[in-house]
Design a protein around this motif. Sequence first.
Motif, PDB file in Angstrom:
ATOM      1  N   LYS A   1       0.709  -1.441   0.065  1.00 14.28           N
ATOM      2  CA  LYS A   1       0.083  -0.167   0.071  1.00 14.28           C
ATOM      3  C   LYS A   1       1.012   1.227  -0.199  1.00 14.28           C
ATOM      4  CE  LYS A   1      -3.624   2.081   2.264  1.00 14.28           C
ATOM      5  NZ  LYS A   1      -4.643   1.941   3.911  1.00 14.28           N
ATOM      6  N   LEU A   2       1.655   1.156   1.128  1.00 15.46           N
ATOM      7  CA  LEU A   2       2.620   2.484   0.543  1.00 15.46           C
ATOM      8  C   LEU A   2       3.714   2.875   0.042  1.00 15.46           C
ATOM      9  CD1 LEU A   2       3.563   3.459   4.803  1.00 15.46           C
ATOM     10  CD2 LEU A   2       1.743   4.319   3.306  1.00 15.46           C
ATOM     11  N   VAL A   3       4.055   1.406  -0.726  1.00 17.04           N
ATOM     12  CA  VAL A   3       5.193   1.811  -1.543  1.00 17.04           C
ATOM     13  C   VAL A   3       4.248   2.186  -2.668  1.00 17.04           C
ATOM     14  CG1 VAL A   3       6.118   0.317  -3.474  1.00 17.04           C
ATOM     15  CG2 VAL A   3       6.436  -0.644  -1.594  1.00 17.04           C
ATOM     16  N   PHE A   4       2.486   1.841  -2.767  1.00 13.09           N
ATOM     17  CA  PHE A   4       2.203   2.317  -4.882  1.00 13.09           C
ATOM     18  C   PHE A   4       1.545   3.797  -4.129  1.00 13.09           C
ATOM     19  CE2 PHE A   4      -2.200   3.081  -6.168  1.00 13.09           C
ATOM     20  CZ  PHE A   4      -2.127   2.447  -7.791  1.00 13.09           C
ATOM     21  N   SER A   5       1.212   4.429  -3.483  1.00 12.27           N
ATOM     22  CA  SER A   5       1.018   5.241  -2.960  1.00 12.27           C
ATOM     23  C   SER A   5       2.021   6.049  -2.991  1.00 12.27           C
ATOM     24  CB  SER A   5      -0.186   5.711  -2.111  1.00 12.27           C
ATOM     25  OG  SER A   5       0.851   5.190  -0.714  1.00 12.27           O
ATOM     26  N   TYR A   6       3.004   5.950  -2.000  1.00 10.42           N
ATOM     27  CA  TYR A   6       3.862   6.828  -1.963  1.00 10.42           C
ATOM     28  C   TYR A   6       4.391   7.662  -3.198  1.00 10.42           C
ATOM     29  CZ  TYR A   6       8.373   9.034   0.023  1.00 10.42           C
ATOM     30  OH  TYR A   6       9.140   9.690   0.548  1.00 10.42           O
ATOM     31  N   THR A   7       4.702   6.023  -4.395  1.00  8.21           N
ATOM     32  CA  THR A   7       6.026   5.841  -6.174  1.00  8.21           C
ATOM     33  C   THR A   7       4.955   6.987  -6.394  1.00  8.21           C
ATOM     34  OG1 THR A   7       7.046   3.544  -4.967  1.00  8.21           O
ATOM     35  CG2 THR A   7       6.643   4.726  -7.732  1.00  8.21           C
ATOM     36  N   LEU A   8       3.796   6.677  -6.636  1.00  3.00           N
ATOM     37  CA  LEU A   8       2.805   7.398  -7.454  1.00  3.00           C
ATOM     38  C   LEU A   8       3.203   8.734  -7.128  1.00  3.00           C
ATOM     39  CD1 LEU A   8       0.635   6.774  -9.605  1.00  3.00           C
ATOM     40  CD2 LEU A   8      -1.089   6.806  -8.088  1.00  3.00           C
ATOM     41  N   ALA A   9       2.517   9.084  -5.716  1.00  2.00           N
ATOM     42  CA  ALA A   9       2.614  10.493  -5.379  1.00  2.00           C
ATOM     43  C   ALA A   9       4.386  11.617  -5.574  1.00  2.00           C
ATOM     44  CB  ALA A   9       2.263  11.234  -3.941  1.00  2.00           C
ATOM     45  N   GLN A  10       4.983  10.658  -5.743  1.00  2.00           N
ATOM     46  CA  GLN A  10       6.408  10.949  -5.901  1.00  2.00           C
ATOM     47  C   GLN A  10       6.228  11.816  -7.157  1.00  2.00           C
ATOM     48  OE1 GLN A  10       7.970  12.295  -3.695  1.00  2.00           O
ATOM     49  NE2 GLN A  10       9.782  11.182  -2.900  1.00  2.00           N
ATOM     50  N   SER A  11       5.876  10.505  -8.262  1.00  2.11           N
ATOM     51  CA  SER A  11       5.847  10.717  -9.699  1.00  2.11           C
ATOM     52  C   SER A  11       5.102  11.756 -10.190  1.00  2.11           C
ATOM     53  CB  SER A  11       5.773   9.167 -10.529  1.00  2.11           C
ATOM     54  OG  SER A  11       6.296   7.973  -9.596  1.00  2.11           O
ATOM     55  N   LEU A  12       3.303  12.072  -9.689  1.00  2.71           N
ATOM     56  CA  LEU A  12       2.909  12.529 -10.141  1.00  2.71           C
ATOM     57  C   LEU A  12       2.600  13.891  -9.860  1.00  2.71           C
ATOM     58  CD1 LEU A  12      -0.500  10.575  -9.964  1.00  2.71           C
ATOM     59  CD2 LEU A  12       0.612  10.960 -12.132  1.00  2.71           C
ATOM     60  N   ILE A  13       3.484  14.318  -7.880  1.00  3.43           N
ATOM     61  CA  ILE A  13       3.749  16.215  -7.805  1.00  3.43           C
ATOM     62  C   ILE A  13       4.761  16.461  -8.816  1.00  3.43           C
ATOM     63  CG2 ILE A  13       4.530  17.144  -6.076  1.00  3.43           C
ATOM     64  CD1 ILE A  13       2.946  15.785  -4.414  1.00  3.43           C
ATOM     65  N   PRO A  14       5.673  15.973  -9.112  1.00  2.00           N
ATOM     66  CA  PRO A  14       6.856  16.613 -10.017  1.00  2.00           C
ATOM     67  C   PRO A  14       6.372  16.291 -11.579  1.00  2.00           C
ATOM     68  CG  PRO A  14       7.901  15.322  -8.808  1.00  2.00           C
ATOM     69  CD  PRO A  14       6.145  14.843  -8.620  1.00  2.00           C
ATOM     70  N   PHE A  15       5.326  15.127 -11.779  1.00  2.04           N
ATOM     71  CA  PHE A  15       4.620  15.567 -13.461  1.00  2.04           C
ATOM     72  C   PHE A  15       3.872  16.792 -13.295  1.00  2.04           C
ATOM     73  CE2 PHE A  15       1.451  14.797 -15.806  1.00  2.04           C
ATOM     74  CZ  PHE A  15       1.303  14.504 -17.182  1.00  2.04           C
ATOM     75  N   PHE A  16       3.315  17.002 -12.373  1.00  5.80           N
ATOM     76  CA  PHE A  16       1.849  17.845 -12.591  1.00  5.80           C
ATOM     77  C   PHE A  16       2.792  19.259 -12.687  1.00  5.80           C
ATOM     78  CE2 PHE A  16      -0.878  14.164 -11.560  1.00  5.80           C
ATOM     79  CZ  PHE A  16      -2.246  15.233 -12.551  1.00  5.80           C
ATOM     80  N   GLY A  17       3.736  19.265 -11.116  1.00  4.77           N
ATOM     81  CA  GLY A  17       4.586  20.762 -11.453  1.00  4.77           C
ATOM     82  C   GLY A  17       5.380  20.956 -12.755  1.00  4.77           C
ATOM     83  N   LYS A  18       5.465  20.747 -13.727  1.00  5.39           N
ATOM     84  CA  LYS A  18       5.527  21.391 -14.371  1.00  5.39           C
ATOM     85  C   LYS A  18       4.288  22.005 -15.906  1.00  5.39           C
ATOM     86  CE  LYS A  18       8.914  17.212 -15.678  1.00  5.39           C
ATOM     87  NZ  LYS A  18       8.689  15.814 -17.008  1.00  5.39           N
ATOM     88  N   TYR A  19       3.599  21.525 -15.394  1.00  4.37           N
ATOM     89  CA  TYR A  19       2.297  22.209 -16.100  1.00  4.37           C
ATOM     90  C   TYR A  19       1.434  23.208 -15.249  1.00  4.37           C
ATOM     91  CZ  TYR A  19       3.412  17.998 -19.053  1.00  4.37           C
ATOM     92  OH  TYR A  19       4.186  17.366 -20.139  1.00  4.37           O
ATOM     93  N   VAL A  20       1.756  23.453 -13.306  1.00  4.73           N
ATOM     94  CA  VAL A  20       1.154  24.083 -12.804  1.00  4.73           C
ATOM     95  C   VAL A  20       1.911  24.555 -11.444  1.00  4.73           C
ATOM     96  CG1 VAL A  20      -1.232  23.244 -13.087  1.00  4.73           C
ATOM     97  CG2 VAL A  20      -0.047  22.046 -10.964  1.00  4.73           C
TER      98      VAL A  20
END
Length: 299
Positions: free
Chosen positions: A280-299
């Motif tokens: 659970k933590l591997v999934f949520s933590y890794t996904l958040a770590q990947s998505l936050i920088p991704f969205f950071g490129k656009y917003v």
Amino acid sequence: MSPSLSSKGSESGTARILGSGASGVSELLIFHPVDTIAKRLMSNKAKVSFSSLNSIIFRDATSAPLPKKLLSLFPGLGYAAGYKVSQRIYKFGGQPWFNDLIKKNYKDNFTNTFGERNGKLMIQATAGSLTGIGEVVLLPLDALKIKRQVNPEAFRGRGVLRIFLEEGTTLYRGWGWTMARNAPGSFALFGASAVTKDYVLGVSDYSKATWTQNFIASVSGAVASITVAAPLDVIKTRIQNANFEHKVSGITVVKDLLKHEGPSGLFKGLTPKILVVGPKLVFSYTLAQSLIPFFGKYV
């Protein structure tokens, strides 16, 4: 619960909201059934045996075909979505905010009391504890989610708005026990995670931890948190899953539990929760770590 992404994150608030929110939704769809099983085991007051597990877990769908059985593990998904996404956004954004606030105003106090290294760890843990206490504002959504999972009869066909209007402060039942659970639980979560990174893995700048280091620290923190908070979590769950009109005090729950189930009853549902902590933590933590920088490129 999840370790903070970074206390020095450069991503915008919008990027954190989008990234952590998407992580919460994805986590919910995968792990909601496990949470339902854990809640039903914690709410069960009879002795649990291998033969009774099927009826405890699946309830009315005990004799149903497998697809219907699996669907029965998704009650209250709407409430769960509101709670989980809000919780993840608050968790990822709240702990770093409290961490910065404490460092700005009380860093010298922590350093003088615990030393520079341990003071930093205590600030992380204390910020987590304050974040956990603040989660009480999300209690109504959590209460509705739990009732849908273990006591759907309490709704009697009523919609969300009608329940909020009719029940009012009843939805905050168990708020004291919730804060009592969250304070040490979140303290252990962020504290154990920070200690693991600092002392075991040798990571001084948490924002530069590798995926593997985050995984190890997250599992350590989550196991510590769930174990510490387990007794209070059982009490909180039983207070919340009662019918709306049936007010039960925490002291009454504790007395009845110890009388009929013994001290081990305080740790019901702990095993399935711990078993799911790693993935659970591997999934949520890794996904958040990947998505936050991704969205950071656009917003």
